[in-house]
Design a protein around this motif. Structure first.
Motif, mmCIF file in Angstrom:
data_model
loop_
_atom_site.group_PDB
_atom_site.id
_atom_site.type_symbol
_atom_site.label_atom_id
_atom_site.label_comp_id
_atom_site.label_asym_id
_atom_site.label_seq_id
_atom_site.Cartn_x
_atom_site.Cartn_y
_atom_site.Cartn_z
ATOM 1 N N LEU A 1 0.819 -1.211 0.000
ATOM 2 C CA LEU A 1 0.000 0.000 0.000
ATOM 3 C C LEU A 1 0.852 1.259 0.000
ATOM 4 O O LEU A 1 0.410 2.311 -0.465
ATOM 5 C CB LEU A 1 -0.914 -0.005 1.238
ATOM 6 C CG LEU A 1 -2.022 -1.058 1.235
ATOM 7 C CD1 LEU A 1 -2.613 -1.213 2.628
ATOM 8 C CD2 LEU A 1 -3.106 -0.688 0.255
ATOM 9 N N GLU A 2 2.046 1.137 0.524
ATOM 10 C CA GLU A 2 2.916 2.313 0.647
ATOM 11 C C GLU A 2 3.749 2.554 -0.603
ATOM 12 O O GLU A 2 4.382 3.601 -0.747
ATOM 13 C CB GLU A 2 3.842 2.133 1.858
ATOM 14 C CG GLU A 2 3.080 2.015 3.185
ATOM 15 C CD GLU A 2 3.902 1.382 4.293
ATOM 16 O OE1 GLU A 2 5.087 1.053 4.031
ATOM 17 O OE2 GLU A 2 3.368 1.206 5.400
ATOM 18 N N THR A 3 3.743 1.574 -1.518
ATOM 19 C CA THR A 3 4.551 1.659 -2.735
ATOM 20 C C THR A 3 3.697 2.141 -3.906
ATOM 21 O O THR A 3 2.590 1.639 -4.093
ATOM 22 C CB THR A 3 5.135 0.271 -3.081
ATOM 23 O OG1 THR A 3 5.816 -0.242 -1.940
ATOM 24 C CG2 THR A 3 6.086 0.354 -4.257
ATOM 25 N N PRO A 4 4.172 3.112 -4.709
ATOM 26 C CA PRO A 4 3.412 3.551 -5.891
ATOM 27 C C PRO A 4 3.110 2.379 -6.810
ATOM 28 O O PRO A 4 3.908 1.444 -6.935
ATOM 29 C CB PRO A 4 4.358 4.557 -6.557
ATOM 30 C CG PRO A 4 5.245 5.035 -5.459
ATOM 31 C CD PRO A 4 5.414 3.864 -4.540
ATOM 32 N N ILE A 5 1.955 2.418 -7.479
ATOM 33 C CA ILE A 5 1.499 1.268 -8.257
ATOM 34 C C ILE A 5 2.464 0.914 -9.386
ATOM 35 O O ILE A 5 2.651 -0.264 -9.701
ATOM 36 C CB ILE A 5 0.065 1.499 -8.786
ATOM 37 C CG1 ILE A 5 -0.499 0.185 -9.352
ATOM 38 C CG2 ILE A 5 0.028 2.633 -9.805
ATOM 39 C CD1 ILE A 5 -1.985 0.215 -9.597
ATOM 40 N N LEU B 1 -6.274 -4.254 0.271
ATOM 41 C CA LEU B 1 -5.255 -3.704 -0.629
ATOM 42 C C LEU B 1 -5.757 -2.470 -1.367
ATOM 43 O O LEU B 1 -5.044 -1.901 -2.197
ATOM 44 C CB LEU B 1 -4.825 -4.773 -1.645
ATOM 45 C CG LEU B 1 -4.029 -5.942 -1.067
ATOM 46 C CD1 LEU B 1 -3.915 -7.072 -2.085
ATOM 47 C CD2 LEU B 1 -2.636 -5.484 -0.625
ATOM 48 N N GLU B 2 -7.005 -2.089 -1.064
ATOM 49 C CA GLU B 2 -7.623 -0.883 -1.638
ATOM 50 C C GLU B 2 -7.674 -0.952 -3.162
ATOM 51 O O GLU B 2 -7.347 0.005 -3.856
ATOM 52 C CB GLU B 2 -6.898 0.362 -1.139
ATOM 53 C CG GLU B 2 -6.948 0.506 0.377
ATOM 54 C CD GLU B 2 -6.169 1.687 0.925
ATOM 55 O OE1 GLU B 2 -5.677 2.508 0.111
ATOM 56 O OE2 GLU B 2 -6.030 1.785 2.163
ATOM 57 N N ARG B 3 -8.116 -2.101 -3.666
ATOM 58 C CA ARG B 3 -8.264 -2.307 -5.103
ATOM 59 C C ARG B 3 -9.742 -2.435 -5.468
ATOM 60 O O ARG B 3 -10.419 -3.355 -5.001
ATOM 61 C CB ARG B 3 -7.539 -3.584 -5.551
ATOM 62 C CG ARG B 3 -6.021 -3.562 -5.457
ATOM 63 C CD ARG B 3 -5.382 -2.550 -6.383
ATOM 64 N NE ARG B 3 -5.368 -1.205 -5.780
ATOM 65 C CZ ARG B 3 -5.204 -0.080 -6.464
ATOM 66 N NH1 ARG B 3 -5.080 -0.116 -7.772
ATOM 67 N NH2 ARG B 3 -5.211 1.073 -5.853
#
Length: 435
Positions: free
Chosen positions: A201-205, A332-334
């Motif tokens: 979550l902390e890493t850019p997609i 995972l906020e997807r």
């Protein structure tokens, strides 16, 4: 719950100050805990609980049944966990004599060990029957993972009350039925709340995608051939059982075929749980058009832990069957679209029995339809295509993402009890009331 263990009680428990009576020398009395997991998922829950308890006391004796993770925490399994991992009515009936024998062996071992607690993890058909024998003998009995009485057959609560002193629930919506029937229950949260990889979550997609592809040869080849010719990446998860895959994946492929006609730059990744499932999925896809086959990559990677979570986190949206994967996608906020289909007769029976109006966990948790569910006749190629294209629109995408994040935060707030302390606290409460 209005009663709580006092600090002194916790101090005594942790410092192991109980002593042998009438002895010339003071010595600690070990806490003997019977514990049974009936399947692999239960082995993970059991190991987590055992680790929490072992961190509080170093003299616990563990007796019961579990897999490799529980054994690593100090359990010598009486017999292999797989002996209890029987699913399906026909399969259970065929194995019934051995299951009854296993229960007798287990109860005999518990009696010999003189257990203080019994922790039954999931597998309620087996564990509640064991607990019902133990509770009248003064054993403190806990069912970890509530049977789905919140959804159907609430009358089972009477057997649960007769068999247990406490139920540990994974979701807050499960508590209301226990409150109505005045039985102790605590929401300790789903283990995914603790184990989901927060760095995803902390890493850019874009970085998530690069790392995912970099470590997998199949993905490297797939994306090298497409260069930068990708508009959106969609993760497809048709379930982990063969029956689910063969029933649901063809419907998803019908939708994908229509989607790539509207946007040829769409790409689809299907992570599988093992190599056998990879073959099953690929076989279904190989029967389709060359255009569709070129848009999909099927990947299994045992070198990367929680590979399916990484695939979801690297995707723009997830198209998936109902199940625990919907909870993973939410954490995972997807944004997601849920597709599911059952045997017609099974569906008609379930429709009459099940009380909840949703199948996807995010919707059940939110008590409203925040993610689209395409069930039974609604699960058509046209509907899948239309729903996915609508979700890919910025406004719809942002709205679902906002609702998922809000539901996730609410779940986290309502799941703030850890299993070990919850059991200890209830044990003290009930001991106090018995005095």
């Amino acid at each position: 719950m209005t009663d709580y263990a006092t600090p002194d009680q916790y101090h005594n428990f942790i410092d192991q100050t109980e002593t042998e009576p009438q002895g010339a020398e003071l010595q600690t009395v070990p806490l003997v805990i019977g514990i049974v997991a009936g399947e692999v998922s239960g082995d993970s829950l059991g190991a987590d609980f055992m680790q929490q308890m072992n961190n509080l006391r170093d003299d616990i004796v563990w007796v019961g049944v579990g897999g490799t993770k529980m054994q690593a925490q100090g359990l010598q399994s009486i017999f292999p966990l797989e002996r209890l991992a029987v699913m399906g009515l026909v399969e259970v009936m065929a194995q019934l004599p051995d299951l009854l024998k296993a229960r007798r062996e287990l109860l005999s071992a518990f009696k010999a060990a003189d257990i203080d607690w019994f922790i039954g993890i999931d597998a309620p058909d087996f564990n509640l029957r064991v607990a019902k024998k133990l509770k009248p003998q003064g054993v403190f009995c806990v069912q970890y993972v509530s049977p789905s009485i919140w959804a159907w057959r609430e009358s089972r609560i009477h057997n649960i009350k007769a068999a247990t002193d406490l139920v540990l629930c994974l979701f807050p919506f499960e508590l209301s039925v226990y409150e109505r029937h005045n039985h102790p229950a605590i929401c300790v949260g789903h283990p995914l709340l603790r184990t989901i990889d927060q760095t995803l979550l902390e890493t850019p997609i874009n970085q998530r995608r690069s790392e995912l592809v970099w470590h997998n040869d199949g993905l490297q080849q797939f994306f090298i051939e497409r260069f930068d010719d990708v508009s959106q990446l969609i993760c497809v998860m048709p379930g982990s059982r063969r029956g689910e895959i063969t029933a649901i994946l063809p419907l998803m492929l019908d939708g994908i075929q229509k989607l790539i006609l509207l946007d040829p730059k769409l790409c689809f990744i299907i992570p599988t749980v093992d190599q056998n499932h990879q073959y099953i999925v690929q076989d279904v896809i190989d029967q389709r058009s060359e255009q569709l086959r070129a848009a999909i990559v099927v990947v299994y990677d045992d070198s990367q832990p929680a590979f399916s979570q990484q695939a979801m986190a690297a995707s723009d949206i997830v198209m998936l069957a109902s199940g625990t994967a919907t909870l993973e996608a939410m954490l995972l906020e997807r944004p997601m679209v849920v597709v599911y289909q059952l045997n017609t007769l099974t569906y008609q029976i379930a429709k009459r029995l099940v009380k909840v109006p949703y199948v996807a966990l995010p919707n059940i948790l939110a008590d409203t339809a925040i993610v689209p569910e395409l069930i039974q006749e609604q699960a058509s190629g046209d509907n899948i295509c239309r729903t996915v294209m609508r979700l890919l629109q910025p406004r719809a995408y942002a709205e679902q993402l906002k609702d998922l994040v809000a539901t996730k935060h609410l779940l986290q707030q309502q799941s703030n009890h850890d299993p070990a302390n919850s059991v200890i606290e209830q044990w003290f409460i009930q001991a106090k009331h018995r005095v």
